[in-house]
Structure formats: structure tokens, C-alpha cells
Design a protein around this motif. Structure first.
Motif, PDB file in Angstrom:
ATOM      1  N   ALA A  13      44.066  47.225  58.302  1.00 20.41           N
ATOM      2  CA  ALA A  13      44.441  48.050  57.153  1.00 20.41           C
ATOM      3  C   ALA A  13      44.382  49.523  57.504  1.00 20.41           C
ATOM      4  O   ALA A  13      45.269  50.309  57.143  1.00 20.41           O
ATOM      5  N   GLY A  29      43.392  41.585  49.180  1.00 21.31           N
ATOM      6  CA  GLY A  29      44.227  41.514  50.379  1.00 21.31           C
ATOM      7  C   GLY A  29      45.331  40.494  50.320  1.00 21.31           C
ATOM      8  O   GLY A  29      46.007  40.255  51.323  1.00 21.31           O
ATOM      9  N   TYR A  84      50.300  50.013  46.606  1.00 20.10           N
ATOM     10  CA  TYR A  84      49.786  48.791  46.010  1.00 20.10           C
ATOM     11  C   TYR A  84      49.346  47.846  47.115  1.00 20.10           C
ATOM     12  O   TYR A  84      50.089  47.550  48.050  1.00 20.10           O
ATOM     13  N   GLY A  85      48.129  47.413  46.972  1.00 16.48           N
ATOM     14  CA  GLY A  85      47.608  46.348  47.803  1.00 16.48           C
ATOM     15  C   GLY A  85      46.580  45.622  46.967  1.00 16.48           C
ATOM     16  O   GLY A  85      45.664  46.248  46.441  1.00 16.48           O
ATOM     17  N   SER A  86      46.753  44.339  46.777  1.00 15.36           N
ATOM     18  CA  SER A  86      45.786  43.584  45.999  1.00 15.36           C
ATOM     19  C   SER A  86      44.399  43.802  46.585  1.00 15.36           C
ATOM     20  O   SER A  86      44.213  43.775  47.811  1.00 15.36           O
ATOM     21  N   ASP A  94      54.986  39.135  53.478  1.00 23.89           N
ATOM     22  CA  ASP A  94      54.820  38.574  52.146  1.00 23.89           C
ATOM     23  C   ASP A  94      56.145  38.090  51.559  1.00 23.89           C
ATOM     24  O   ASP A  94      57.211  38.657  51.824  1.00 23.89           O
ATOM     25  N   THR A 134      48.316  37.652  41.782  1.00 25.73           N
ATOM     26  CA  THR A 134      47.650  38.949  41.889  1.00 25.73           C
ATOM     27  C   THR A 134      46.905  39.355  40.628  1.00 25.73           C
ATOM     28  O   THR A 134      45.973  40.159  40.688  1.00 25.73           O
ATOM     29  N   GLN A 190      55.083  47.878  50.457  1.00 19.46           N
ATOM     30  CA  GLN A 190      55.241  49.021  51.346  1.00 19.46           C
ATOM     31  C   GLN A 190      56.304  49.964  50.821  1.00 19.46           C
ATOM     32  O   GLN A 190      57.385  49.547  50.410  1.00 19.46           O
ATOM     33  N   ALA A 247      55.799  43.746  51.688  1.00 21.42           N
ATOM     34  CA  ALA A 247      55.510  43.880  53.107  1.00 21.42           C
ATOM     35  C   ALA A 247      56.170  42.723  53.862  1.00 21.42           C
ATOM     36  O   ALA A 247      56.449  41.664  53.301  1.00 21.42           O
ATOM     37  N   ALA A 305      50.788  42.861  49.458  1.00 24.98           N
ATOM     38  CA  ALA A 305      50.937  44.293  49.707  1.00 24.98           C
ATOM     39  C   ALA A 305      52.388  44.694  49.536  1.00 24.98           C
ATOM     40  O   ALA A 305      53.306  43.912  49.806  1.00 24.98           O
TER      41      ALA A 305
END
Length: 558
Positions: free
Chosen positions: A184, A306, A301-303, A328, A391, A311, A325, A309
Motif C-alpha cells: 500500500a 483492503g 477510496y480503499g476499503s 478488482d 464494502t 484508482q 483497480a 480499491a
């Protein structure tokens, strides 16, 4: 220098680097001194933890030098840090410490009263600002990184047990391994071009994932320095930035609104800061921040766990977070049926016009790096269902695949059988010039479902004018017929949690029965003060429909 597979490797890289690495108030440590201090603490930790205990330590500290030193020490030793929230009290605080199996608790004298009377069997407490602590560490002063380990340090070694907040129930401790944290940090180095001469300003609390994952970790991965603020201060922000030469900071919740609420100064743009990265600032306040301070805010944003995510790319539209991302497979689905929601439709002004059909829960249908919660199989099962990672966040998606944040699933409202997202209404109300901070939440309707309530903190010198507010609402083309607040509460300051997020639980619990001024528009007429006979009549209506008990419920859905 290649990417590191563990946080321990990143800490070891600091050895021999005598540039300034860690700053707090008047104290400056070089990167080498940080690595040496971490090695000493790692050696102490290995001696304190028994072979039959979990390799966990709790850290109950403000943002002082000791917090990143113990994070680094844990990485070297192969231990995990549980960040302990100092706003927790009594049995809840004890539960957090014992649930995460901490056998060592690092704290400071200011927090010792929190531990009075707590039952913490088998927990060794270290108090950092005492002579006893200094004498204890002195015996390990010659340690070097790698001298003391609890076992082989690998990418899969637990590094963090950080509590995720929720509207109900005990906080859950999400697991983050050394490999995930190092990755990360490197990802943000690559994304933002972190340089070795950068200074990352950490003003969000380090017991929370934001400060560690999005601020401390990329500084460590990029060889940048870290500057600490004990606790966030809007009035002290720019002075700190100038004193430390800070170039980057992270934010969550209402921090940006508090900065915008400070009195404007002629030198607001006289600073080295170039970027802020965080969540929940909103497009309106991000634009105001850039106009006033000359600093770009990037909403990311990123849960927290983890599991997903998003981008940001150069072609990301205004108001959007970005695209999924590469790893995902993200989709926006109906939380109940799992069916994909319709693509977002915007009017000529770029405002969403089909929120009821487009807003849904963000899920990851692909492989997820979610590493689970510590000893909470029930929470694991709720998070990963049917092979998907859910999420708990509301989004909508445009035809080009760009994703837009719409709030938490806990922040949904159901008004006249229509589902609404609180964050969407907040974004509209934030356009009102007199608003310094806005929070929207549900209160039970006297008959069925919810009604919309808004808490407003006003800008300095502003006075709530109900007719002017109603006129503002009438000119907002994307304010749906169900979105206008039925109740408006004027607060002197927005209640927030320790992580600067709006304390929605407290707001929902108090509802419209508050000591603050509350205005309401009855059946949709003019806003008028709610009190006396009108309040009594409204409460009688709840009583007549058997819904009085719901007025003290903390549940966001009636």
C-alpha cells in the motif's frame, strides 16, 4: 531501490541514513535514529512477550514520536500493533485491549486515568514519558535491526490490528499483514511521486488506518520524512505545515471543513504543501480548498479492510473517485438482490438525476486481499458473501466505468418508500454559502420509514435564516422531492468521532429532541422553530402510531 516485501525491510533501509526522518514539536530524529530506536524497542518487546502469547501489543498514544517508533519496532520483531482508541472508556476500552490479545500496552501519563480500575490480566503496561521507561530502554540501546525477532518475518506476518468503526456493536479488528502494508505504501509512492525530500504531515490519529496506511507507510516506502501533530488542530494546521516544511497530508471526515472554517489570512497560500489525500471532503469543499490554499485534494477510496480499491486516473471526471483497480472486479449492486444498478444519468450541470436507480452497494466480485477480522468469524462471513466482498459503501457508476461515492449503507434513508443516500443530500447542502459543516441522517417518520434531518454548523458570523435556506433548496435542480430536510438542527460545532468523522450515532440518537435550535417544515411548509405545542403535537403523533420508542433508536433505518 526495489520494492520491499515487508515493512521490516523498509525500516531496515533507514539504517545509516542521517537525513531528518521524524519530527514532533521541537524534536527531530534522523532516519538512522528511528531505525536504532525501533531496534531497541523490538529487542525489549521480544523479551517481554512470552512464547505462548500472541505477538501483539497495544498502543494507546497520541501522535507522539513513540507511536511510529513502536510501529517500526513491531515490524522488525514480527509483532502486530493494535491501535487503541483513547476516546473509548471503561469496559469497552478493556474489551479492545483484551480482544486483540495484547500482552504489552504502550501508553503515556496523560492516558493513565483511562486505565484506572480496568481488569487487564496479564497485560504489561509501559508508560513512555517516565524515567522507568527510559531506564528500561537503556539496556537495549545497542540493538540493530534484525537482532531480535519473534520468528521469521514474512509478507504474511501480521502487522496491524486496527479497529473499524461501526454504527452498532463492538468495533472489529481488521488484520493487515506486513506485505499488504508495504505494498500500500509503495502504491501511493508510485501514484503521487513521493520524493525523499518530502515531508508527510500526520495530523490524523495514528490508531486509525488512514494515518498509518495512507500517510506513514508511503513516507516509509519513499524515504520521506514524517512530521507529527499530537492531535488535529485546524487553527494550528498552516503553522505546522510551514514549520515542518510539510508537502503532503491525509484527511478523513470533516477535517477539510474545519480548515475552511478558520479565518482567512493573506498568507494562506504561503506554504510548501502540494497535495492532500483522503475521503469525505466532497467536491464543493475540495474546490474551495484549492481556491483558498492552492492545494489539490485527491479523494481516494480503499476499503478499510483492503477488500476493494479505486484508482484515480488523469481523465477522472470531477466528483468521481476513479475506476476499479486492475486486480478488482467492482460492481454497484442492489444490496438486497445483488443485481447491478443502472448507469448514472447526469443533467447538463453534471448533477445525478436517477439516484434511486443508480445508487447501490459497491462489491468486489474478483479476488480480494481482505485478510479477515481478528477472531470474528461472524464479521468475516458478513463481509464476504457468495464469493463477493461487500464494502458497506454506496456508489454509483457512469457509462465509462467511473465510480462516485454516495455514502455508507448505514447512512441510507427510506422516505415514502424511496431509498436515499445521506451523502448525496450532504453534497447538495454543502453548496449553501453559510454552511461550514453539514450532516444528513434519518429520523423515524411518525407513520412509516424515515424523514430527512440535517445538522448544520454555520460559518463564523452567519445566522440561520429559514426563508433564505428554503429559497436555496428551491434552486437546487438535483434536490429530489424527497430529499429536502424536514428537520434542521443548528449546531455550534459538528459532533465528531476521534477520527474526525461525523458522530452520526449521537445525532440520530438525539433526533429532533435537542437542546440546539431545531427548525422544521411540518407538512412541507415554511421552516419554523420546533418547540412548545408543535413539539408536543408531533410527539403525540408518534405515540398514536406506536413509534415513540424509535425516536431514541440509534438504527439509521426505521
Amino acid at each position: 531501490m526495489g520494492s520491499a516485501g515487508t515493512v521490516a525491510e523498509l525500516v531496515q533501509r533507514q539504517w545509516g541514513d542521517h537525513r531528518p526522518g521524524l519530527r514532533h514539536e521541537d524534536t527531530v530524529l534522523s532516519h538512522h535514529q528511528v531505525a536504532a530506536g525501533a531496534a531497541a524497542r523490538a529487542a525489549l518487546l521480544v523479551d517481554l512477550l512470552s512464547a505462548d502469547s500472541e505477538p501483539h501489543l497495544g498502543v494507546l498514544l497520541d501522535n507522539t514520536l513513540e507511536f511510529p517508533l513502536w510501529l517500526s519496532a513491531a515490524a522488525l520483531a514480527g509483532a502486530a500493533v493494535a491501535g487503541i482508541n483513547p476516546t473509548r472508556r471503561g469496559a469497552e476500552l478493556a474489551r479492545d485491549i483484551m480482544h486483540t490479545d495484547c500482552r504489552v500496552l504502550v501508553t503515556e501519563r496523560a492516558h493513565l486515568p483511562l486505565l484506572d480500575g480496568l481488569d487487564l490480566p496479564g497485560v504489561r503496561v509501559l508508560v513512555t514519558d517516565t524515567d522507568a521507561y527510559a531506564e528500561l530502554l537503556a539496556d537495549y540501546a545497542g540493538a540493530e535491526p534484525g537482532d531480535a525477532v519473534l520468528g521469521e518475518v514474512r509478507s504474511a506476518t501480521r502487522m496491524l490490528l486496527y479497529f473499524t468503526s461501526g454504527s452498532t456493536g463492538a468495533p472489529k479488528a481488521a488484520i493487515c499483514t506486513q506485505g499488504r502494508l508495504a505494498a500500500a505504501g509503495q502504491s501511493l509512492v508510485d501514484h503521487f511521486g513521493v520524493r525523499r525530500d518530502d515531508v508527510h504531515y500526520v495530523c490524523m490519529p495514528m490508531f486509525h488506518g488512514n494515518a498509518v496506511i495512507a500517510d506513514w507507510a508511503p513516507a516509509l516506502a519513499g524515504g520521506a520524512a514524517v512530521a507529527l501533530r499530537r492531535r488535529f488542530s485546524a487553527s494550528g494546521f498552516l503553522d505546522d505545515v510551514r514549520a515542518y516544511g510539510a508537502t503532503y497530508f491525509t484527511y478523513v471526515g470533516r477535517a477539510v471543513q474545519y480548515l475552511l472554517a478558520t479565518p482567512e489570512r493573506p498568507d494562506d497560500r504561503d506554504h510548501p504543501l502540494r497535495l492532500g489525500f483522503g475521503t469525505e471532503a466532497g467536491a464543493v469543499d475540495a474546490a474551495r480548498f484549492r481556491e483558498r490554499f492552492g492545494v489539490r485534494l485527491v479523494e481516494g477510496y480503499g476499503s478499510s479492510e483492503g477488500g476493494a480499491a479505486i484508482q484515480r486516473t488523469p481523465d477522472t471526471p470531477a466528483g468521481a473517485i476513479g475506476r476499479a483497480a486492475a486486480r478488482d472486479d467492482l460492481a454497484v449492486v442492489d444490496p438486497e438482490t445483488g443485481e447491478e444498478r443502472a448507469a448514472a444519468v447526469f443533467d447538463e450541470g453534471g448533477r445525478l438525476v436517477n439516484g434511486a436507480e443508480a445508487i447501490g452497494e459497491l462489491v468486489n466480485r474478483g479476488d480480494t486481499p481482505f485478510e479477515g477480522y481478528w477472531r470474528n468469524a461472524e464479521a468475516d462471513a458478513a463481509r464476504v458473501r457468495g464469493g463477493w466482498y461487500w464494502t458497506g459503501d454506496l456508489f454509483f457508476r457512469d457509462l465509462d466505468g467511473f465510480l462516485y461515492f454516495a455514502g455508507r449503507t448505514d447512512d441510507r434513508l427510506r422516505v415514502d418508500s424511496e431509498n436515499l443516500a445521506a451523502a448525496m443530500i450532504e453534497n447538495i447542502l454543502a453548496r449553501w454559502g453559510d454552511a461550514a459543516a453539514v450532516a444528513v441522517y434519518a429520523v423515524p417518520d411518525p407513520v412509516a420509514g424515515d424523514q430527512v434531518m440535517a445538522a448544520l454548523a454555520l460559518r463564523e458570523g452567519a445566522v440561520f435564516e429559514p426563508a433564505a435556506f428554503a429559497a436555496f433548496l428551491a434552486t437546487q435542480p438535483d434536490l429530489g422531492t424527497k430529499m429536502a430536510p424536514r428537520f434542521v438542527r443548528i449546531v455550534r460545532a459538528m459532533p465528531v468521532t476521534a477520527t474526525n468523522k461525523v458522530h452520526r450515532v449521537a445525532l440520530r440518537r438525539e433526533g429532533f429532541r435537542s437542546t440546539d435550535p431545531v427548525w422544521w417544515n411540518g407538512a412541507g411548509g415554511a421552516y419554523r422553530p420546533l418547540g412548545g405545542e408543535e413539539l408536543a403535537g408531533l410527539l403525540a403523533e408518534y405515540e398514536a402510531h406506536g413509534r415513540t420508542a424509535l425516536l431514541s433508536s440509534i438504527s439509521p433505518m426505521a
